[in-house]
Design a protein around this motif. Sequence first.
Motif, PDB file in Angstrom:
ATOM      1  N   CYS A   1      -3.195  -5.903 -45.183  1.00 14.72           N
ATOM      2  CA  CYS A   1      -2.160  -6.935 -44.590  1.00 14.72           C
ATOM      3  C   CYS A   1      -3.308  -7.875 -43.897  1.00 14.72           C
ATOM      4  CB  CYS A   1      -1.526  -6.056 -43.278  1.00 14.72           C
ATOM      5  SG  CYS A   1      -0.533  -4.664 -43.909  1.00 14.72           S
ATOM      6  N   ASN A   2      -4.376  -7.711 -43.403  1.00 17.13           N
ATOM      7  CA  ASN A   2      -5.115  -8.774 -42.844  1.00 17.13           C
ATOM      8  C   ASN A   2      -5.478  -9.939 -43.629  1.00 17.13           C
ATOM      9  OD1 ASN A   2      -6.659  -9.564 -40.266  1.00 17.13           O
ATOM     10  ND2 ASN A   2      -8.127  -9.470 -41.863  1.00 17.13           N
ATOM     11  N   ASN A   3      -5.922  -9.440 -44.951  1.00 15.68           N
ATOM     12  CA  ASN A   3      -6.285 -10.405 -45.911  1.00 15.68           C
ATOM     13  C   ASN A   3      -5.289 -10.972 -46.830  1.00 15.68           C
ATOM     14  OD1 ASN A   3      -8.805  -9.616 -44.913  1.00 15.68           O
ATOM     15  ND2 ASN A   3      -9.771  -9.754 -46.781  1.00 15.68           N
TER      16      ASN A   3
ATOM     17  N   VAL B   1       3.958  -4.539 -41.458  1.00 17.73           N
ATOM     18  CA  VAL B   1       3.434  -3.235 -41.868  1.00 17.73           C
ATOM     19  C   VAL B   1       1.981  -3.169 -41.215  1.00 17.73           C
ATOM     20  CG1 VAL B   1       2.156  -2.176 -43.917  1.00 17.73           C
ATOM     21  CG2 VAL B   1       4.357  -3.257 -44.228  1.00 17.73           C
ATOM     22  N   MET B   2       1.359  -4.403 -40.793  1.00 21.26           N
ATOM     23  CA  MET B   2       0.186  -4.305 -40.005  1.00 21.26           C
ATOM     24  C   MET B   2       0.450  -3.694 -38.616  1.00 21.26           C
ATOM     25  SD  MET B   2      -2.012  -7.428 -38.566  1.00 21.26           S
ATOM     26  CE  MET B   2      -3.163  -7.801 -40.121  1.00 21.26           C
ATOM     27  N   LEU B   3       1.571  -4.233 -37.963  1.00 17.40           N
ATOM     28  CA  LEU B   3       2.048  -3.720 -36.655  1.00 17.40           C
ATOM     29  C   LEU B   3       2.258  -2.213 -36.659  1.00 17.40           C
ATOM     30  CD1 LEU B   3       2.557  -5.452 -34.192  1.00 17.40           C
ATOM     31  CD2 LEU B   3       5.186  -5.311 -34.489  1.00 17.40           C
ATOM     32  N   ILE B   4       2.925  -1.838 -37.738  1.00 13.34           N
ATOM     33  CA  ILE B   4       3.255  -0.144 -37.946  1.00 13.34           C
ATOM     34  C   ILE B   4       1.887   0.558 -38.169  1.00 13.34           C
ATOM     35  CG2 ILE B   4       4.049   1.447 -39.259  1.00 13.34           C
ATOM     36  CD1 ILE B   4       6.533  -0.609 -39.897  1.00 13.34           C
ATOM     37  N   SER B   5       1.175   0.131 -38.819  1.00 16.28           N
ATOM     38  CA  SER B   5      -0.216   0.659 -39.111  1.00 16.28           C
ATOM     39  C   SER B   5      -1.297   0.769 -37.883  1.00 16.28           C
ATOM     40  CB  SER B   5      -1.084  -0.198 -40.340  1.00 16.28           C
ATOM     41  OG  SER B   5      -0.053  -0.218 -41.684  1.00 16.28           O
ATOM     42  N   TYR B   6      -1.264  -0.125 -37.033  1.00 14.64           N
ATOM     43  CA  TYR B   6      -1.914  -0.066 -35.975  1.00 14.64           C
ATOM     44  C   TYR B   6      -1.520   0.713 -34.757  1.00 14.64           C
ATOM     45  CZ  TYR B   6      -4.779  -1.451 -31.957  1.00 14.64           C
ATOM     46  OH  TYR B   6      -5.706  -1.352 -31.073  1.00 14.64           O
TER      47      TYR B   6
ATOM     48  N   PHE C   1      -2.500 -21.399 -39.381  1.00 17.65           N
ATOM     49  CA  PHE C   1      -2.221 -20.284 -38.493  1.00 17.65           C
ATOM     50  C   PHE C   1      -2.634 -18.831 -39.644  1.00 17.65           C
ATOM     51  CE2 PHE C   1       1.287 -21.586 -35.714  1.00 17.65           C
ATOM     52  CZ  PHE C   1       0.561 -22.559 -34.958  1.00 17.65           C
ATOM     53  N   ALA C   2      -2.585 -18.869 -40.716  1.00 15.05           N
ATOM     54  CA  ALA C   2      -2.827 -17.828 -41.752  1.00 15.05           C
ATOM     55  C   ALA C   2      -4.422 -17.459 -41.340  1.00 15.05           C
ATOM     56  CB  ALA C   2      -2.630 -18.054 -43.121  1.00 15.05           C
ATOM     57  N   SER C   3      -5.180 -18.395 -41.660  1.00 13.33           N
ATOM     58  CA  SER C   3      -6.557 -18.515 -41.259  1.00 13.33           C
ATOM     59  C   SER C   3      -6.907 -17.924 -39.986  1.00 13.33           C
ATOM     60  CB  SER C   3      -7.281 -19.840 -41.591  1.00 13.33           C
ATOM     61  OG  SER C   3      -8.678 -19.765 -41.627  1.00 13.33           O
ATOM     62  N   ILE C   4      -6.392 -18.283 -38.827  1.00 12.46           N
ATOM     63  CA  ILE C   4      -6.561 -17.776 -37.532  1.00 12.46           C
ATOM     64  C   ILE C   4      -6.318 -16.204 -37.532  1.00 12.46           C
ATOM     65  CG2 ILE C   4      -5.824 -17.721 -35.292  1.00 12.46           C
ATOM     66  CD1 ILE C   4      -5.385 -20.814 -35.738  1.00 12.46           C
ATOM     67  N   SER C   5      -5.250 -15.880 -38.069  1.00  7.06           N
ATOM     68  CA  SER C   5      -4.733 -14.529 -38.113  1.00  7.06           C
ATOM     69  C   SER C   5      -5.825 -13.708 -39.018  1.00  7.06           C
ATOM     70  CB  SER C   5      -3.304 -14.386 -38.788  1.00  7.06           C
ATOM     71  OG  SER C   5      -3.036 -12.965 -38.984  1.00  7.06           O
ATOM     72  N   SER C   6      -6.198 -14.081 -40.013  1.00  9.58           N
ATOM     73  CA  SER C   6      -7.186 -13.240 -40.743  1.00  9.58           C
ATOM     74  C   SER C   6      -8.353 -13.292 -40.123  1.00  9.58           C
ATOM     75  CB  SER C   6      -7.378 -14.097 -42.231  1.00  9.58           C
ATOM     76  OG  SER C   6      -8.185 -13.387 -43.174  1.00  9.58           O
ATOM     77  N   GLY C   7      -9.107 -14.432 -39.706  1.00  9.79           N
ATOM     78  CA  GLY C   7     -10.477 -14.527 -38.916  1.00  9.79           C
ATOM     79  C   GLY C   7     -10.450 -13.551 -37.741  1.00  9.79           C
TER      80      GLY C   7
END
Length: 436
Positions: free
Chosen positions: A36-38, A215-220, A150-156
């Motif tokens: 999800c992060n990448n 999905v990232m939220l649920i996974s964490y 914004f996508a770059s900030i989230s990923s980094g």
Amino acid sequence: MEQTVSVNADPVQHSDMNGRFTQWRNWVGFWLLGLCNNFAYVVMLSAAHDILKKQESENATANTPSTLTVDFQGGNSSNGSRYDCNPVSTAAVLLADILPTLVIKLFAPFVIHKLPYGFRVLFCVIMAATSFLLVSLSSAVWISILGVIFASISSGLGELSFLSLTAFFSRDVLAGWGSGTGGAGVAGALLYSGLTQVGLSPQNTLLIVLVVPFVMLISYFFLLVPPPSLPQWRNRETEYVAVVSEERRQLMDGSEEGEQEKSTPGPLTFKEKLYVMKGLLKFVVPLGLVYFAEYFINQGLMELLYFPNFFLSHAEQYRWYQTLYQFGVLLSRSSLCCVKIRKLWALSFLQVVNAVLLLFAVRYQFLPSAWLVFAVVLYEGLLGGAAYVNTFYFISKETEDREREFAMAAASVGDSLGIALAGLAAFPVHRYFCHL
């Protein structure tokens, strides 16, 4: 007597099963977090380009056709160049996607420990979802660019946070994280291409993939089983270090009590962080070199490796180059459970050889077929993925307990720095060949 033995054995067996189940949940959790992060980063390299191209075309038609249209439509056949290339390198989109990440990775490791992990994850989810919404619903070029940022900030921020997070778990979650990040490349490319191929617009496709941040939220929050020492919602930098140290000693494989040094209570000072970063250069430099060579190939040379007599069109050849590269990355980032490579400089050298080989192949056109390029880019992906997972595995293994969380975050700057420098280097090289 037999009854007593069975009663005593049951709790042990039950505890062992619980331990395995927890280990499995954490591995899967980190795999999904990596995916999800990448994902947003991968999709934005394709989707933002499509939407920006459409908007730029509309602007050209509406405003000044005599200047804008010529510049924009110079696209494919590039003023008689034998390379059939676009005058504007694909590195332009890459730089918009990587520079915010690079800035975050350079400075955040020094202050990010003040923000608990729960808030970091919520922020990353909000940034990723906002990026998809902005790019899909935008009516202006600058809004789309803001979405890419914004996508770059989230990923980094997500990458350095989740790599730091592995310090609180057993080391095998690194294999899950690495495999998930490799899967993001394949999943992002295939999902975006597949949905647009069946007739969905890029805008609607991005609205559909809004499910990924959730999905990232649920996974964490629901899949991972965090240890008590994890600073989830409170900043406990002055009190959790001693607990973390003891817990990590029990979790980390291959460590012996006699070789462990006593942890100094309290967070790392700025001077200590600089000292740790100096020690990380032996990992960061080869990782950055691998990624520089890798993305110099991807953004500066791949478009120029065109074979006109091949059964695939130019666009199809380029698409298969990218796909095979992503499959190579997925395979090697999933290999940590089978093979570990400590000689990171060897991987750097081999990747640089790849870049030099393909640079000369573009200039002198001595490769007879696209099949050879397919093999080289698959091999390129294998080298890049192997460099990534082995770098962070050995940082985790060779760094002291107290320094590990910071070291994992700080070392993540290596790949982003290499990518950014490759994007900058790709511009003049691409322009030179397109004007031949």
